[in-house]
Write a protein that holds these residues in place. Structure first.
Motif: not given
Length: 735
Positions: A196-201, A204-208, A393-398
């Motif tokens: 989970t932690e690796a997925s969240e990180e 974040l990188n892809r969202l930027a 962008y909306q998909a990654f943010l969701t």
């Protein structure tokens, strides 16, 4: 020798005899091996400690996010790959090392090495024990030991898995299985948390990155609008031209389809008009309602005319009326067919004109749209890029918001269902079964080794081998004399027949004598040559024994023709002659008279001629006429002459002597001489015309079942031995 590979037929009695021979030869050794292995296994089982089995029951199922899982509902409930993976994780070195650390198994008496086995003590005394391992290596060894001892299995058609361990300490076994289950559950939760932690990180990188791409796309769109003075979107500026092109394209497609459909009918009509068909066979004409109605009317009129023809003639009023109706109907059918054909042609021409008109209209409209330039297309591409980047962008943010809201999800499908308790009863010991199994296997192994030795033995072992392998008959088998000490004088064997007339050995010699007599039953005089392949096969002993046996029924002379290595000089210790006495060579050279060369053996009545003076070239003597004359004169006096010749392998003496005899008894030592040498020697003699009567198998072990099987002398030989004991030494010595 069991050279059964040369035989094309299956000789089951022969193979059965091989098995019996192997069993009789090796059953004592096999029984001893079975008892030895069974005893050692029993002693080893006494040193083993009682084992207690502890079992922990787990529920291990994959995490499923679907409300209804079609695989679980309609297919196999389990995923074999998932189960195998989980078993591999439970047996991993990391989890077992954690169990060792948790329970401090390196301090446990069972794993710490405080209980030293007898084998370990022996290795330490011999110096093979090695140095004491370090603490870290000891823990790794304990983990490796656990990996080999722990048994992990999954129940069929269920998500239940068991962790079992057998140890002498029941409480320790239960603690280890429970600790391994706990470590597995913790590892699953830890892996989920890290995932989970690796997925969240990563989100974040892809969202930027996606946000930067979106801003760049919006900037390029705004810059293009300002540069080209465009207001609004591409949809608003598309205009009537694009709608007109779409409408004309749609109508052109319909016109093409209509033209293609009518073209096929038109081609059929053209072909029919050229005389290549009938208009009535065209589907469009057949499907015309008026044509169908006229044809139906014609069928009714034809049927009516058929009925009237049976009643009236062709000039009858009713027949004339029916014929006129049929003619009128055919005219109507022809006119209606022409109208349908004309309609098809008109429809085809109209479709062609419509298609041509729409094609020209589409070209004009297309040129009109293209004249508007590339502005609208470039604007459309930029707008599409902005929409795509905004959706990504909306998909990654969701996804990021959902991950932060739910946190680390715990898989409740992995849990301990039934922890292991302290076993109360030890496992049933398998020591008796192990003792019996190893004993039986070791006994069978001994018999199997004996069978292999028998099958791959390249020697002659029984009379059947003589027949099958050498292609000659067997005159008999002579047993090995086992009551002569190894350190005794070898000359004792020469007189064994004379000193033991009532014995199995003597009976076998008389059997060989009978075989030779039967093979030439009409002959009153006979010369018998006794030879072998190599030295040491007992040909001299056989020649002496045969001569003594013939001496019991006929006047017999024994001649030592082995001038290279004379053997008859020391026949009896009491004989007054030795090698310095005159013999065969002196008789042939004329330096001695027959009375000086012929000696009589006491008791047996056998006469013997020794080799005499050493001759450096015996072959010249055997080829001389004097030798032939001496044999002829001796044959006038004696009924049987037994000649002891040199071995036939490598020497030509026996081949030369074979020209003077009537019979040849070929001596073969059992289980000794290779078949290839025997076969080569016999074939060489046969090519020279040697009268080989048969072979005598010598020194056959008494334990060989084939000895009694082929000759039936087992019980008779035993009775002879008992008779010999009762008769006393006088009977055995022939007095």
């Amino acid at each position: 020798m069991n050279d059964y590979y040369n035989s094309s037929a299956m000789d089951l009695p022969y193979y059965w005899q091989i098995l019996k021979t192997v069993f009789k030869k090796n059953y004592k050794k096999s029984i001893f091996m079975a008892l030895l292995v069974g005893g050692l296994t029993f002693l080893y089982s006494l040193t083993l400690e009682s084992q207690y089995r502890a079992t922990t029951l787990l529920h291990v199922a994959p995490k499923s996010t679907a409300v209804f899982n079609l695989r679980e509902l309609f297919l196999d409930r389990r995923d074999p790959a998932f189960q195998s993976t989980q078993i591999g994780i439970m047996r991993s070195r990391v989890l077992l090392a954690n169990v060792v650390e948790r329970l401090e198994l390196d301090k446990s008496p069972y794993f710490s090495g405080t209980k030293v086995s007898v084998l370990s003590k022996l290795k330490q005394k011999v110096g093979l024990g090695g140095s004491k391992p370090s603490a870290e290596n000891r823990k790794r060894l304990i983990a490796y030991t656990l990996r080999n001892k722990i048994d992990i299995d999954s129940a069929k058609d269920s998500y239940l898995m068991t962790i079992s361990l057998d140890l002498p300490d029941p409480q320790l076994a239960a603690d280890i299985t429970n600790a391994l289950a706990a470590e597995y559950i913790e590892s699953v939760e830890s892996n989920q948390r890290k995932s989970t932690e690796a997925s969240e990180e990563w989100l974040l990188n892809r969202l930027a990155v996606v946000n930067a791409d979106l801003k760049q796309a919006e900037f390029e769109l705004q810059e293009f609008k300002e540069r080209e003075d465009i207001i609004g979107s591409s949809r608003q500026n598309d205009g009537m031209a694009s709608q007109e092109v779409d409408m004309i394209s749609s109508r052109l497609l319909e016109a093409k389809q209509k033209r293609l459909a009518s073209a096929a009918l038109y081609q059929q009509i053209v072909a029919t008009e050229k005389g290549k068909g009938d208009l009535q066979g065209i589907n469009a004409i057949q499907n015309d309602l008026i044509v169908q109605s006229i044809r139906k009317e014609l069928l009714e009129l034809e049927s009516r005319r058929g009925e009237l023809t049976q009643r009236y003639g062709s000039e009858h009023r009713r027949m004339i009326e029916v014929n006129s109706q049929i003619a009128a109907a055919n005219e109507n059918l022809q006119r209606q067919t022409e109208r349908v054909v004309l309609a098809i042609k008109s429809e085809y021409e109209l479709a062609k004109e419509s298609e041509a008109f729409l094609t020209s209209s589409l070209g004009a409209s297309t040129n009109k749209v293209q004249s508007l330039g590339r502005k609208q297309f470039d604007l459309l591409g930029l707008e599409q890029n902005v929409r795509t980047q905004r959706d990504v962008y909306q998909a990654f943010l969701t996804r990021l918001n959902e991950s932060r809201a739910t946190g680390v999800s715990v898989n409740e499908n992995v849990r301990i269902v039934d922890p292991a308790g302290k076993p109360l009863q030890p496992l049933a010991s398998k020591a008796p079964l192990l003792v019996v199994l190893l004993s039986v296997l070791s006994g069978l192994l001994g018999l199997f080794i004996g069978l292999l030795r028998e099958l791959f033995d390249n020697t002659i072992s029984n009379d059947d081998d003589v027949d099958k392998t050498l292609g000659t008959i067997s005159l008999g088998s002579v047993p090995l004399i086992d009551d002569i000490p190894d350190e005794a004088d070898p000359d004792i064997a020469y007189n064994y027949f004379g000193n033991h007339l009532v014995s199995q050995f003597s009976e076998c010699i008389r059997t060989v004598r009978s075989s030779l007599m039967v093979s030439s039953i009409d002959e009153t005089k006979r010369r018998i040559l006794v030879t072998s392949t190599v030295p040491g096969e007992g040909k001299t002993s056989m020649a002496i024994s045969l001569a003594m046996a013939f001496g019991q029924v006929q006047k017999t002379l024994l001649i030592d023709c082995d001038l290279r290595r004379p053997s008859l000089d020391g026949l009896l210790d009491s004989t007054p002659f030795n090698r310095r006495r005159v013999g065969l060579s002196d008789l042939c050279l004329g330096t001695a008279s027959p009375s000086e060369c012929i000696h009589s053996l006491p008791i047996t009545g056998l006469h013997v001629i020794m080799a005499g003076t050493v001759n450096p070239n015996p072959q010249e003597l055997f080829c001389s006429t004097k030798f032939s004359e001496v044999l002829d004169k001796l044959s006038e006096v004696y009924d049987v002459i037994v000649i002891d010749s040199p071995p036939s392998g490598g020497l030509s003496d026996a081949m030369l002597l074979s020209t003077y005899v009537d019979q040849i008894a070929y001596v073969i030592k059992a289980n000794s001489t290779p078949v290839t040498k025997i076969r080569a020697a016999i074939q060489s003699m046969l090519k020279s015309g040697a009268p080989i009567t048969g072979a005598v198998l010598n020194q056959v072990p008494l334990l060989d079942s084939s000895f009694s099987y082929y000759y039936g002398r087992g019980y008779y030989a035993e009775s002879l031995q008992y008779d010999a004991k009762d008769a006393g030494p006088e009977l055995n010595q022939g007095t």
